[in-house]
Design a protein around this motif. Structure first.
Motif, PDB file in Angstrom:
ATOM      1  N   THR A  47       4.409  -2.790  -2.314  1.00  0.00           N
ATOM      2  CA  THR A  47       3.369  -2.371  -3.266  1.00  0.00           C
ATOM      3  C   THR A  47       3.267  -0.859  -2.994  1.00  0.00           C
ATOM      4  N   HIS A  48       2.203  -0.176  -3.648  1.00  0.00           N
ATOM      5  CA  HIS A  48       2.192   1.173  -3.382  1.00  0.00           C
ATOM      6  C   HIS A  48       0.464   1.510  -2.841  1.00  0.00           C
ATOM      7  N   CYS A  84      -5.103   3.621  -6.083  1.00  0.00           N
ATOM      8  CA  CYS A  84      -4.970   3.674  -7.365  1.00  0.00           C
ATOM      9  C   CYS A  84      -5.962   2.263  -7.887  1.00  0.00           C
ATOM     10  N   GLY A 101      -4.932  -0.522  -7.865  1.00  0.00           N
ATOM     11  CA  GLY A 101      -4.067  -1.465  -8.650  1.00  0.00           C
ATOM     12  C   GLY A 101      -3.771  -2.713  -7.702  1.00  0.00           C
ATOM     13  N   SER A 102      -3.326  -2.263  -6.347  1.00  0.00           N
ATOM     14  CA  SER A 102      -2.694  -3.378  -5.579  1.00  0.00           C
ATOM     15  C   SER A 102      -1.670  -4.220  -6.253  1.00  0.00           C
ATOM     16  N   CYS A 103      -0.734  -3.759  -6.967  1.00  0.00           N
ATOM     17  CA  CYS A 103       0.209  -4.659  -7.457  1.00  0.00           C
ATOM     18  C   CYS A 103       1.374  -4.993  -6.721  1.00  0.00           C
ATOM     19  N   TRP A 133       5.208  -5.861  -6.374  1.00  0.00           N
ATOM     20  CA  TRP A 133       6.516  -5.366  -6.783  1.00  0.00           C
ATOM     21  C   TRP A 133       7.470  -5.906  -6.294  1.00  0.00           C
ATOM     22  N   GLY A 156       1.297  -3.675 -13.171  1.00  0.00           N
ATOM     23  CA  GLY A 156       1.835  -2.385 -12.899  1.00  0.00           C
ATOM     24  C   GLY A 156       1.242  -1.277 -13.576  1.00  0.00           C
ATOM     25  N   CYS A 157       1.856  -0.259 -13.363  1.00  0.00           N
ATOM     26  CA  CYS A 157       1.849   0.940 -13.910  1.00  0.00           C
ATOM     27  C   CYS A 157       3.196   1.899 -13.918  1.00  0.00           C
ATOM     28  N   GLY A 185       4.153   3.406 -10.627  1.00  0.00           N
ATOM     29  CA  GLY A 185       4.802   2.441  -9.425  1.00  0.00           C
ATOM     30  C   GLY A 185       6.151   2.226  -9.979  1.00  0.00           C
ATOM     31  N   PRO A 199      -3.241  -1.520 -14.959  1.00  0.00           N
ATOM     32  CA  PRO A 199      -3.052  -2.940 -14.594  1.00  0.00           C
ATOM     33  C   PRO A 199      -4.037  -3.655 -15.262  1.00  0.00           C
ATOM     34  N   ILE A 230      -1.746   9.280  -9.610  1.00  0.00           N
ATOM     35  CA  ILE A 230      -2.748   8.864  -8.874  1.00  0.00           C
ATOM     36  C   ILE A 230      -3.287   9.922  -8.122  1.00  0.00           C
ATOM     37  N   TRP A 268       2.520  11.483  -7.290  1.00  0.00           N
ATOM     38  CA  TRP A 268       3.215  11.663  -8.456  1.00  0.00           C
ATOM     39  C   TRP A 268       3.032  12.812  -9.608  1.00  0.00           C
TER      40      TRP A 268
HETATM   41  S1  SF4 Z   1       1.801   0.039  -9.921  1.00  0.00           S
HETATM   42 FE1  SF4 Z   1       0.565   1.583 -10.450  1.00  0.00          FE
HETATM   43  S2  SF4 Z   1      -1.508   0.794 -10.281  1.00  0.00           S
HETATM   44 FE2  SF4 Z   1       0.033  -0.829  -9.446  1.00  0.00          FE
HETATM   45  S3  SF4 Z   1      -0.154  -0.479  -7.227  1.00  0.00           S
HETATM   46 FE3  SF4 Z   1       1.576   0.777  -7.981  1.00  0.00          FE
HETATM   47  S4  SF4 Z   1       0.814   2.836  -8.520  1.00  0.00           S
HETATM   48 FE4  SF4 Z   1      -1.057   1.382  -8.329  1.00  0.00          FE
END
Ligand code: SF4
Length: 917
Positions: free
Chosen positions: A66-67, A71, A73-75, A77, A109-110, A113, A246, A777, A781
């Motif tokens: 994740t990233h 943000c 988000g805590s998405c 991936w 996500g966004c 990410g 997200p 964010i 980026w």
């Molecule tokens: S996808 Fe975007 S919103 Fe989700 S954790 Fe990554 S940077 Fe954050």
């Protein structure tokens, strides 16, 4: 088919839909005519190119990560690797569903990410330790070995401790929820070396101070799936389409569930286009609107009487002469209401001093309207305070149509459940606490707090470390009481030349600061006032680029610091202006965990690849620094340092032993497992298990949170209070709108009130507005190639067409934006959606990215609000990131003029490509 002519003939027949001889029946796809013996490619000699495309979609392994860019988000991936290169990522889309009645979190996500694999290999990536070889910020470096860089840092930190005291070493990292193990690596080092640990949530002005004041919590919001349960969603200063990518769908989908959406914002932005009612409010007047709506609700008897009597301080009695609460004799924390049933005073249950650990009224009936010669109720005082906020006066202040305000007030009071989604647009004002309190009043009067689909929900910053108990034990193993904690706003203000010249009740802010420090309400380090901070260690943050009062800091604090160290995976502004840069692993090259207030799951970062180049995860950097500090202390034969404040004999030869928990923490995964195991939310989960898929929290830590995690239901806070009648975490045990602290009384802020933005409007006519945007964010980026391609690719200042005309400014001109604090030069965009008399630049641009002069924080300064220095009042006490002055930044005014680039500018543009849109 013999030749090209036959082939074309066949194609023509196929195009006409004709039946082709030799082909199968007409109900089968006619393109099949081109396969088999008719395949025209069969004879084509160069077929290798096809494989090229096929290979693009092959990989050797897939790893979940994740990233952590703050943000929210805590998405989750999946990252794909081929031949040792991270080639792309894809949303994992495997969050377990909460309920079939709620939209789920998948996919999540966004666009930032989605291109992180590109970013990690970008030119901004740091590859080896660097030591400054020119002036700070000049960009001249020499490569160093890890050993050399760490020896230099450890040696200097130890020098400072023995010569000036441990509180001259300062540590800054942000937002543990986004990667708590990486955060804790440094906080443990700070604790075992006696350094000062600075706050971030208040400094970045993400903290809504109205929440600690009214509810006694840092921030508690519903998870975003709960938006779907609402019937009335107010996006108040929150642009979710850009800043909650997200999660925005939950709000838009709520409309299919019967919700109406209202947007309150000065500009017509990309969230406002989705609203049913758009209120284009004058900047900074939101509290006036909220108080007008509160008056409407009370005047029209639309408030929820039983809820208000039980859950709020509105029935409590106040002495008319002193304006202080009526308290039990000799007590500071026991209060009364007038019981309409018995006609007598009745002690309010559940206050901090009350024996009763419930707010249940048990048959008593608090009289909201009671008044006699000596006492009255908070409710009656509130009515007096609200008297000036007639619809007409609110219309005048806010610039809104009277009919729109009335419609909004009526709908908010009558559609249930109703929620406010609150964002940085409001929270970054100087009077953010008053704005928060005014909005919270609306959800309290209407009984919306503590209910699914309702409440005041603030989303700025990924502030929620759900497994808090385990995290705290890992991050500050000796406890918060043995750690020097510091509010960063105060630290930066006092250690830089930033001076606020406003007078507050005729006194400079320094008067209140000194009082607050003297009373022990706010800490200040170094404790000896003739000492200055000597070293600053930054990791997981971009302190300098994001700091209010940027120009002042560069001229003063930055010159006073002897050592600035930055751990970073990219060369951002703070790294550029540092002395030692330590290359950190990116999000995809380390192990950690991630949580957010936006959902109720925990999931991991996994090492997709070993750290690229000569980088190391933050965790390993601090491990090695701890080892190096121990080695240097041993080599120097340093006697233990007696740290008087804690009566702690610090033997620095033991730094690594302490840092590693006597060898218990050998890997970041050990830290992750310790956090998971030490928290009720995640007890029984292991880091290894999290690799399978995100896991929802099991139960909550009652010390930390105010509702249960319920199966099949979205989390919303304060059900303990509303359903189970537990006291609120405030002095009165109720949602507390009345604060009878002497400083709140002095400033007439004992109740929510509207105060104009603090600024010098005559001199500088434009508000300076720097919201969170879509293409980055914060500063992460901002320098990413793909994101820059999606916009003009350089810092842009937005201006309304009419304002542009008055300054003879045309789209894409160079402009200079300035005030007494500083100035910058950037390109301008003329934008009809912008509010008049306001200029906007989406925040986060690095100072070196496209400005001809200065940066987006150059016009800003730090202004501390006196009442935010208060302490010693029940629930209003300093705690890191819970209570302390916020680094607000909206009350800044500027002017703008067209700028003609000089010959030197033109040369710089040619050389660097700056300003080429
Ligand atoms: S996808 Fe975007 S919103 Fe989700 S954790 Fe990554 S940077 Fe954050």
């Amino acid at each position: 088919m013999k030749n090209r002519r036959d082939f074309l003939k066949l194609g023509a027949l196929a195009a006409l839909g004709a039946s082709i001889p030799g082909c199968r029946k007409a109900d089968q796809p006619q393109l099949e005519a081109f396969t088999g013996p008719l395949d025209p490619l069969r004879a084509y000699p160069y077929r290798g190119w096809e494989d090229l495309y096929r290979k693009q979609w092959t990989w050797d392994k897939v790893v979940r990560s994740t990233h952590s860019a703050n943000c929210t988000g805590s998405c989750s991936w999946n990252v794909y690797v081929r031949n040792g290169v991270m080639i792309r990522e894809e949303q994992a889309a495997d969050y377990p569903r909460i309920s079939a009645d709620l939209p789920d979190y998948n996919p999540r996500g966004c666009q930032k990410g989605a291109c992180f694999t590109e970013y990690v290999y970008g030119p901004q990536r740091l590859r080896s330790p660097l030591i400054r070889a020119g002036e700070r910020g000049e960009g001249k470096w020499r490569k160093a070995t890890w050993d050399e860089a760490l020896t230099m840092v450890a040696g200097k930190l130890l020098d400072n401790i023995y010569q000036y005291g441990p509180d001259t070493n300062t540590f800054f990292s942000v937002i543990p929820a986004m990667s708590p193990v990486s955060f804790a690596a440094g906080s443990r080092f700070a604790q075992y070396t006696g350094g000062v640990f600075c706050s971030f949530y208040d400094w970045y002005c993400d903290l809504p101070p109205g929440e600690p004041l009214t509810w006694g919590v840092q921030t508690e919001s519903c998870e975003c799936a709960d938006w779907f349960n609402s019937k009335y969603i107010v996006l108040w200063g929150s642009n979710i389409s850009q800043t909650r990518i997200p999660d925005a769908h939950f709000a838009w989908e709520a409309r299919y569930n019967g919700a109406k959406i209202v947007g309150i914002s000065p500009d017509f932005n990309s969230s406002m286009v989705h609203t049913d009612l758009f209120l284009s409010i004058q900047p900074g007047t939101d509290a006036a609107l909220a108080l007008g709506v509160a008056k409407y609700i009370i005047d029209n008897n639309l408030y929820d009487t039983p809820y208000v009597k039980e859950q709020t301080d509105l029935p409590l009695l106040v002495d008319k002469r002193t304006n202080l609460f009526i308290r039990a004799e000799g007590s500071t924390d026991r209060f009364f209401f007038h019981d309409a049933k018995t006609g007598k005073r009745h002690e309010a249950p559940g206050s901090m001093g009350s024996k009763e650990k419930t707010i249940a009224l048990n048959g008593a009936d608090p009289d909201l309207h009671y008044s006699d010669g000596e006492v009255t109720t908070v409710f009656e005082l509130m009515k007096q305070k609200l008297a000036p906020y007639t619809l007409e006066s609110v219309a005048q202040t806010t610039g809104l149509a009277l009919s729109d305000i009335e419609q909004f007030a009526h709908e908010f009071a009558t559609r249930k459940p109703a929620m406010i989604i609150h964002g940085a647009g409001l929270n970054h004002w100087f009077h953010n606490d008053l704005i928060n309190r005014s909005l919270i009043l609306l959800v309290a009067l209407t009984g919306n707090t503590g209910k699914n689909g309702g409440g005041f929900n603030h989303y700025v910053g990924q502030e929620r470390v759900w497994p808090e108990r385990g995290f705290k034990a890992y991050a500050f193993p000796e406890g918060a009481k043995k750690q020097r904690m510091q509010n960063m706003t105060l630290w930066t203000y006092l250690h830089s030349s930033n001076k606020d010249h406003h007078l507050y009740n005729g006194k400079p802010i320094e008067h209140y600061i000194e009082e607050s420090i003297k009373n022990g309400w706010m800490p200040l380090y170094p404790k000896k006032r003739d000492q200055k901070p000597r070293a600053l260690i930054v990791w997981r943050a971009n302190y300098l680029n994001q700091a209010k009062g940027n120009e002042y800091i560069l001229k003063s604090l930055w010159k006073d610091l002897d050592l600035i160290v930055d751990l970073n995976y990219r060369m951002d502004t703070t790294a550029l202006f540092s002395d030692v840069v330590l290359p950190a692993a990116s999000y995809y090259e380390k192990s950690d965990i991630s949580t957010t207030d936006c959902h109720s799951y925990v999931h991991p970062f996994n090492k997709v690849l070993d750290p690229l180049y000569d980088s190391k995860p933050d965790w390993e950097i601090f491990r090695d620094l701890a080892k190096k500090a121990a080695q240097v202390a041993a080599e120097r034969k340093l006697a233990p340092y007696h740290d008087q404040q804690f009566d702690w004999h610090r033997d620095f030869t033991k730094t690594y032993e302490l840092w590693s928990g006597n060898g218990k923490f050998q890997q970041p995964e050990d830290g992750a497992n310790f956090i998971l195991d030490g928290s009720p939310e995640t007890k029984g989960m292991t880091f290894e298990q999290l690799k399978q898929h995100p896991q929802r929290f099991k139960k909550i830590d009652e010390e930390a949170w105010n509702s249960e995690i319920k199966e099949g239901q979205a989390y919303t806070p304060f059900q303990h209070q509303v359903e189970s009648k537990r006291p609120w975490r405030t002095l009165t045990g109720r949602q507390q709108f009345y604060l009878d602290h002497p400083w709140f009384l002095e400033f007439g802020e004992q109740l929510p009130v509207y105060k104009e933005p603090l600024s010098d409007s005559a001199k500088y006519p434009f508000f300076w507005n720097t919201p969170h945007g879509r293409w980055s964010i914060h500063s992460t980026w901002r320098d990413a190639r793909y994101q820059l391609r999606l916009q003009r690719g350089i810092p842009i200042c937005y201006i309304h067409p009419e304002d542009a005309k008055t300054r003879n400014i045309q789209d894409n001109d160079w402009v200079k934006v300035f005030n007494d604090n500083g100035s910058f030069v950037s390109k301008v965009q003329v934008l009809p959606g912008e509010k008049r008399k306001r200029l906007t630049m989406y925040h986060g641009w690095e100072r070196y990215l496209g400005f001809l002069q200065g940066g987006w924080q150059s016009p800003s300064m730090i202004k501390i609000k006196p009442t935010q220095l208060v302490g010693g009042y029940g629930h209003v006490v300093f705690k890191l990131n819970y209570w302390g002055p916020t680094g607000n930044n909206r009350d800044v005014r500027v002017d703008i003029v067209k700028y003609t680039p000089t010959a030197a500018d033109l040369q710089a543009i040619r050389r660097t490509g700056k300003g080429k849109a």
